[in-house]
Design an enzyme around this catalytic site. Structure first.
Site, PDB file in Angstrom:
ATOM      1  N   LYS A 122       0.753  -1.148   0.037  1.00 39.60           N
ATOM      2  CA  LYS A 122      -0.026  -0.029   0.036  1.00 39.60           C
ATOM      3  C   LYS A 122       0.885   1.263  -0.086  1.00 39.60           C
ATOM      4  O   LYS A 122       2.106   1.356   0.532  1.00 39.60           O
ATOM      5  CB  LYS A 122      -1.010   0.067   1.233  1.00 39.60           C
ATOM      6  CG  LYS A 122      -1.915  -1.012   1.299  1.00 39.60           C
ATOM      7  CD  LYS A 122      -3.200  -0.433   1.096  1.00 39.60           C
ATOM      8  CE  LYS A 122      -4.273  -1.563   1.119  1.00 39.60           C
ATOM      9  NZ  LYS A 122      -4.858  -1.838   2.317  1.00 39.60           N
ATOM     10  N   HIS A 125       1.865   7.146   2.081  1.00 35.74           N
ATOM     11  CA  HIS A 125       1.227   8.333   1.760  1.00 35.74           C
ATOM     12  C   HIS A 125       1.529   9.259   2.998  1.00 35.74           C
ATOM     13  O   HIS A 125       2.300   8.897   4.074  1.00 35.74           O
ATOM     14  CB  HIS A 125      -0.036   8.479   1.393  1.00 35.74           C
ATOM     15  CG  HIS A 125      -1.056   7.732   2.451  1.00 35.74           C
ATOM     16  ND1 HIS A 125      -1.500   8.168   3.402  1.00 35.74           N
ATOM     17  CD2 HIS A 125      -1.371   6.273   2.448  1.00 35.74           C
ATOM     18  CE1 HIS A 125      -2.316   7.751   4.187  1.00 35.74           C
ATOM     19  NE2 HIS A 125      -2.376   6.288   3.784  1.00 35.74           N
ATOM     20  N   HIS A 128       0.903   8.549   6.892  1.00 29.94           N
ATOM     21  CA  HIS A 128       1.587   7.771   7.628  1.00 29.94           C
ATOM     22  C   HIS A 128       2.992   8.421   8.153  1.00 29.94           C
ATOM     23  O   HIS A 128       3.804   8.133   9.095  1.00 29.94           O
ATOM     24  CB  HIS A 128       2.626   6.391   6.713  1.00 29.94           C
ATOM     25  CG  HIS A 128       1.465   5.565   6.274  1.00 29.94           C
ATOM     26  ND1 HIS A 128       1.323   5.483   5.109  1.00 29.94           N
ATOM     27  CD2 HIS A 128       0.813   4.588   6.948  1.00 29.94           C
ATOM     28  CE1 HIS A 128       0.350   4.620   4.955  1.00 29.94           C
ATOM     29  NE2 HIS A 128       0.231   3.916   6.170  1.00 29.94           N
TER      30      HIS A 128
HETATM   31  N1  ARG Z   1      -1.036  -1.151   9.937  1.00 34.22           N
HETATM   32  C1  ARG Z   1      -2.126  -0.294  10.586  1.00 34.22           C
HETATM   33  C2  ARG Z   1      -2.592   0.886   9.681  1.00 34.22           C
HETATM   34  O1  ARG Z   1      -1.844   1.474   8.656  1.00 34.22           O
HETATM   35  C3  ARG Z   1      -1.399   0.279  11.882  1.00 34.22           C
HETATM   36  C4  ARG Z   1      -0.873  -0.646  12.797  1.00 34.22           C
HETATM   37  C5  ARG Z   1      -0.745   0.029  14.120  1.00 34.22           C
HETATM   38  N2  ARG Z   1      -0.246  -0.908  15.180  1.00 34.22           N
HETATM   39  C6  ARG Z   1      -0.968  -1.865  15.811  1.00 34.22           C
HETATM   40  N3  ARG Z   1      -0.252  -2.515  16.490  1.00 34.22           N
HETATM   41  N4  ARG Z   1      -2.142  -2.022  15.439  1.00 34.22           N
HETATM   42  O2  ARG Z   1      -3.750   1.282  10.011  1.00 34.22           O
END
Ligand code: ARG
Length: 570
Positions: A122, A125, A128
């Protein structure tokens, strides 16, 4: 030393305790001292007028070496600090140099920081950016305070979307050269196409599910593709991390927990917390005004929450954390509330040491790049543009500068990072290149510029670079000349630095540090305008150079903790 706190301790009244007094202290009007206690709030409890209270407190004040005198005026109790005594503390600051502010308050304690946590295949962007910048800043601040920080990139590398991706790749990915070359951009294109085509042809969803099942079952081809997409993403994301000067100790993402969920589910079962609902396994949270936490779907698939529960146990076991932070957008508030609640219901005492460090949205002012128009704003493009614009400014401001490219990179990227660290996390922000690159605004270029100004002063005075030993720190220098308002303001600001870092960590708010740096830079610039330095009389010159050196080091350290460079010249 925290003068406000020490002072609050010395003011004795039955109407308020030290902490309450501390909260009442303020900065008085120009010429009326350095710290002031307005006595109006004490009036009711003491049944006396503020004027009388101020006078009585002034009379009763026991005195202290750092206080020159206490004066009552119109209901205020004004304190004048002993500037000469306090200025002497500058010696220790200057001697600590680049290490000033380093502390050991966190010794023996581990803090896990889950940040950036990007999703495989993904786009990286602009959304993040905040997680990455805030998390990395906290990571560095905690480390500087002596904590053992563990940076975790909880990769989004599991889920049905990978089945879709494999399907799309096999159907439209050609010989794979384009994916190899264009990386995430091409993977995103394939993914978007999958969704478009699936709208008219739902059978694709079936096919995608089948592919995901193959990944789960360890099918060689499926795994090979999955691993390739992941490697491709990490390579690209790694470049951005390098530009942002960000590092991780662990890349254990969602897939890492594939074999670690069963014990957690078993424990939930034993504790009688798992219930069935339409074939799914859930933890009912209605008693806490929350929707159920779904852990196993009717088709047997586990979810994001299941992985986070397993990750929490894993982190507790492996790192035995003192705190575990999740630097994730506020859109996931509910998710983390649910996770923390489930852990609490499981009698995990340590659940209270976990914190969702939430932050707001970043949107772009420039309509042409609006995400709302369905266009992704790639972080790498934003960084590139910021560096380009920084370069343009530098060409005009400092045409003769030597390291223009490196300086522009440091200024441009720094400005982007600073833009998401300047406001309290939870605020939504609108990003504009004009704003973040304004050298006279509340921006990192302004701080960097002030730092370079300090270095240039020292250079011209012959105490720059490795000649800084020429600063007369060993008792020879007389700092009592730094008692004027502008100099003293800088000294007081410098003295606050260690406390600012502790506060930033306590509240998980890097903005305490960013705001502090703006404040310090502003105070130094006022000092710079008010005072001659290089051609001042010898005694003043020496003292002002010590001050300049301490400011340069503190600005540089502070910027470094935020992940921003400090070019020596600008
Ligand atoms: N990958 C997830 C997102 O982009 C965020 C993960 C955050 N960390 C976790 N332990 N849930 O939405």
């Amino acid at each position: 030393m925290d003068y406000n706190y020490e002072l609050a301790r010395l003011i004795k009244t039955e109407a308020a305790v030290t902490e309450e007094i501390l909260a009442m202290l303020e900065i008085p009007k120009q010429g009326q001292g350095d710290i002031s206690l307005p006595c109006f709030k004490l009036s009711k409890a003491l049944r006396k007028s503020p004027i009388v209270i101020a006078a009585e407190l002034a009379e009763a004040f026991p005195g202290a070496p750092f206080i020159e005198r206490a004066e009552a005026l119109n209901g205020y109790l004004n304190f004048f600090l002993n500037r000469k005594n306090i200025a002497d503390e500058l010696k220790d600051i200057a001697a600590a140099g680049a290490e000033y502010g380093r502390q050991s308050v966190g010794a023996g304690k581990t803090v896990c920081v889950d940040y950036s946590s990007v999703n495989i295949a993904k786009p990286f962007h602009i959304g993040h950016l905040s997680s990455t910048a805030i998390g990395a800043a906290l990571y560095r601040i905690y480390s500087y305070l002596g904590y053992e920080a563990v940076g975790i990139n909880h990769l989004g590398d599991w889920g049905t979307q990978f089945g879709k991706l494999i399907y799309a790749y096999k159907a439209w990915g050609g010989d794979g050269k384009k994916v190899e070359k264009k990386g995430i951009e091409e993977l995103t294109r394939l993914y978007v196409r999958f969704h478009e085509e699936a709208e008219t042809n739902p059978a694709l969803n079936e096919a995608a599910r089948a592919w995901f099942k193959k990944i789960e079952d360890g099918d060689a081809e499926a795994l090979e593709l999955f691993t390739r997409f992941k490697a491709l993403t990490l390579k690209e994301v790694g470049k951005i991390y390098e530009r942002l000067n960000v590092k991780f100790d662990s890349y254990a993402g969602e897939s890492f927990y594939n074999d670690k969920m069963t014990p957690v589910l078993k424990l939930l079962e034993e504790k009688g917390l798992l219930t069935e609902s339409d074939g799914a396994k859930i933890v009912d949270l209605s008693a806490y005004d929350m929707p159920p936490c779904i852990l196993v779907r009717a088709d047997g698939a586990t979810l994001y929450a299941t992985r986070d529960l397993a990750a929490a146990f894993y982190r507790k076991n492996v790192y035995d954390f003192y705190k575990c932070l999740y630097v994730v957008a506020y859109q996931q508030n509910l998710h983390f509330k649910q996770i923390f609640k489930v852990l609490e219901l499981m009698d995990c005492q340590w659940a209270k040491n976990m914190e969702h460090v939430a932050f707001g949205m970043v949107s772009l002012e420039d309509g042409a790049m609006s995400t709302r128009k369905g266009r992704v704003v790639w972080l790498k493009d934003v960084l590139k543009e910021a560096v380009k614009k920084a370069r343009e400014i530098i060409e005009i401001k400092s045409p003769d500068l030597k390291n223009k490219a490196a300086t522009a990179a440091s200024v441009g990227i720094g400005a982007v990072i600073f833009s998401v660290l300047y406001n309290s996390r939870i605020k939504d922000i609108t990003f504009s290149y004009e704003k973040i690159l304004n050298f006279d605004g509340e921006t990192s270029p302004y701080i960097q510029y002030t730092h370079a100004r300090c270095r240039s002063v020292m250079e011209k005075a012959g105490v720059g670079g490795n000649k800084s030993k020429a600063l007369k720190l060993n008792g020879e220098v007389d700092l009592s000349t730094l008692a004027d308002d502008e100099s003293f303001d800088v000294i007081r600001a410098l003295l606050r630095f260690p406390e600012v870092l502790r506060d930033a960590a306590d509240k998980n708010e890097p903005c305490y540090l960013s705001r502090y740096l703006i404040d310090l830079a502003g105070k130094y610039n006022r000092f710079y305008i008010a005072n001659r330095i290089i051609n001042a009389p010898e005694r003043e010159r020496a003292a002002r150079l010590v001050l300049t050196s301490a400011v340069a080091d503190t600005l540089k350290t502070g910027l470094g903790l935020l992940g921003i460079g400090a070019p020596p010249k600008m």
